[in-house]
Structure formats: C-alpha cells, structure tokens
Design an enzyme around this catalytic site. Structure first.
Site, PDB file in Angstrom:
ATOM      1  CG  ASP A 183      84.172   4.472   1.605  1.00  0.00           C
ATOM      2  OD1 ASP A 183      83.862   5.773   1.692  1.00  0.00           O
ATOM      3  OD2 ASP A 183      83.529   3.685   0.942  1.00  0.00           O
ATOM      4  CG  ASP A 271      76.568  12.538  10.519  1.00  0.00           C
ATOM      5  OD1 ASP A 271      75.537  12.463  10.238  1.00  0.00           O
ATOM      6  OD2 ASP A 271      77.386  13.243   9.704  1.00  0.00           O
TER       7      ASP A 271
END
Ligand SMILES: *[C@@H]1O[C@H](CO)[C@@H](O)[C@H](O)[C@H]1NC(C)=O
Length: 355
Positions: A183, A271
């Site tokens: 975001d 990730d």
C-alpha cells in the site's frame, strides 16, 4: 421427307445437346464458385475456431502436461500455430490481477492517494487485501476490499496469511498474471501491462527485484543433517509478478493455506517464502527487473527522463527525512509522498492535474 425429317431431327437434337451442355457448364461454374465461396468462408470459420481452441488450450496447458500427446489437441495446436504468426499473443490490462497488501490502520492514511491516482487506471483489476471489514473503503473501491481474516499485526504469520489469500484469490480468477504490491507503492499501470507483454504467461516467470546483493543463505536443519540453502527473492515492497503457469505449479506448496505452513517452516517473511518456494523448491529462477522500486532504495536517484519507464515506486519516512521520488509539481505540504505530482507527470490529462 424422311431425309429432311432426319436432318431437322438431328438439328433439334444438336440444339438440345447444346442447351444441356450449356446448362451443365453453367451448373459447373456455379458449383465451382460456390466451392470457392465455401472455402473462403470456412477458412474464416476455422480461424475463429482456432482462436477458441487456442484460448482453451492456453487455459488448459498448465494443468495438462499430456497436451501434446493427445493427437486431437496436437492437430488444433498445429493449426493455431499457423495463425499465431498473424495474431501475436498480446497482453492487455484484463490479463493482470493486481493485489495490494494493506492493513486497517493504513486505510485512511495510504489508500486515498492510490484511489485518486493509479487505481483509476486499473479499477477492475486491483484488489486490496486487508484484515478488517471497512464499509467506507469497500464503497470507495467498488467492493474491491478483501478481508483476509488474517491478524492485523505485522508479524511473519500475519504477512504470510495475507499472501496466501492473495495467491488463492488469483488462482480462482482467469487472469494470466499475478502482480503483488504494497500500500506504499505507486504502480505505473500501462507500463506494467506493456512490460508483461514481453513475457509468455504460459511459461514460468517470477519477475521482481531483490533488495540484497547476494542470494539469501539459510540453514535447513531438517532430517538430522543440516543443509545450506541459497536463493534469491523479490522484495515484496517493490512489487513482483508471477505468470499463471508458475502459480499453478506452486499450488501444491502454496495454495489453500499451505503458503502459511511453508513460511512457518522456514520462519521467514512472506516475500522470502515466495522466493524459497519458487527458487529453491521449484528451481525456477527470479528474473531481475530493475523497474520495480521499493522504499529500500533511494527514490531521488531515479532520473526524471526514465520515470515513465519505471513500473513501481515507493516512499518512506526515516525520522525527518523523506525518501521520495524527486519530481516537481504540487507543494510538498499537500503532496508529501510525491505520488500526486508523479501521477500528473505521467498522466497530465487527469482532471486534478494543473494545465
Ligand atoms: C473471512 O470470514 C468471513 C466470515 O466468516 C467469511 O465470509 C469470508 O469468506 C472470510 N474471508 C476469507 C478470505 O476467507
């Protein structure tokens, strides 16, 4: 009389023969034209069919390894490869699934600028993955907020939990590409789509940018013996993309919540877990794409002339220093993270941009 009669008779017969002959040749001509017309028409129809079978084959290809062993499919795929030269596969916005990871305390702080800028260029393709129901933003995103039911804390399990839901949601779509962002990213949507056009979603692609100079090394203490594992991973904060073919191969270790258990096993963030699954477990290499940018790199070094060519941007605040894209435009009081100015630089036709 009889002789004359014979002559008349033979003349009549000759004339009749001629008429028959004419009719026959006319019929032949008509039949021939009809045949030509039919061939042209049917070629057109076959073309359409090819497109359809190719679409189906494309969708089926990753599931069905035996595709090329099936003679009926082999014939159609041969036929479609003949037309493929005329119709190169193109990537359009519709082919891309864009996920944005957020959390409830950032909705008001980070989502409005995204909704005002780049979201407008991919309204139907972009989904926000969060940890609460938020009627206000559900309305503002046209129902594109997904409550993952994951914890809102910033720990490994909560992050992997969201990535897991992002992945599962993508799998359920018919999209060719899964692109994850955070975001605090600005996504240059048309550039992303053009970039993906250079890759085939039916092949395995893991596209992103590492934030470390060497592959990550971890020690795997499984099954008594210790094992050193090295792999690259794309920084989640810069954004990364996976082709559908690769995502489907990841399903046994990543779908239906398995992404979380895999992350728990290696005890590393979302990730990194992604890199572990793709590079280590599946042995598919990360393709480094310099046009993705996380706040871990200094934004001010991205030169103005190459801004248009970049796929993602980010920003961060370290104490009183802002790490932001260096671009003229709106006052820094009004546009602290520079996303409004960047957006107007890239897309000056937007109504809030100065003209
Ligand atoms: C979250 O929980 C609600 C209520 O139980 C459910 O309807 C929804 O499908 C869940 N979301 C996900 C992504 O699983």
């Amino acid at each position: 009389m009889s002789c004359l009669g014979d002559q008349v008779n033979s003349e009549k017969m000759y004339a009749r023969h001629r008429r028959v002959l004419q009719t026959v040749s006319l019929a032949a001509l008509l039949a021939y034209s009809a045949l030509l017309a039919y061939q042209t028409l049917s070629r057109g129809l076959v073309d359409e069919e090819d497109v359809l079978t190719e679409k189906v084959a494309r969708r089926r290809a990753p599931f069905d390894r035996s595709l090329h062993e099936d003679p009926s499919v082999a014939v159609t795929s041969e036929a479609s490869s003949a037309t493929a030269t005329l119709r190169p596969p193109t990537t359009v916005l519709h082919d891309v699934f864009i996920s944005v990871k957020t959390t409830k305390s950032y909705h008001r702080q980070r989502l409005p600028i995204i909704l005002k800028t780049w979201f407008q260029l991919a309204k139907a393709q972009t989904w926000f993955f969060t940890d609460t129901d938020d009627p206000e933003f559900q309305l503002k995103t046209n129902g594109h907020m997904i409550n993952t039911n994951c914890s809102s804390s910033h720990n490994r399990k909560a992050l992997c939990c969201k990535m897991s839901v992002e992945f599962d949601t993508f799998i359920e779509t018919d999209k060719k590409w899964f692109c994850h962002f955070d975001d605090d990213n600005y996504v240059n949507v048309p550039r992303l789509v053009r970039f993906l056009g250079d890759y085939n979603p039916r092949e395995d692609w893991y596209l992103g940018k590492p934030s470390i100079q060497a592959p990550l090394e971890i020690i795997n203490k499984e099954k008594k013996h210790t094992q050193k594992i090295k792999f690259w991973f794309a920084t989640g904060g810069a954004g990364f993309c996976l082709s559908r073919a690769l995502a489907l191969k990841m399903m046994p270790v990543a779908s239906g919540g398995k992404f979380i258990s895999t992350g728990e096993k290696i005890r590393l963030p979302d990730d990194v877990t992604m890199g572990y699954i793709i590079e280590h477990l599946l042995k598919k290499p990360l393709t480094v794409v310099d046009q993705f940018h996380s706040h871990l790199e200094p934004m001010k070094f991205i030169r103005r002339e190459i801004l248009e060519d970049q796929i993602s941007f980010s920003y961060a605040r370290n104490k009183d220093e802002w790490n932001v894209v260096k671009i003229e435009g709106f006052d820094t009081k009004y546009d602290t993270n520079r996303f409004l100015s960047l957006h107007c630089f890239l897309f000056p036709h937007f109504n809030f941009c100065p003209r």
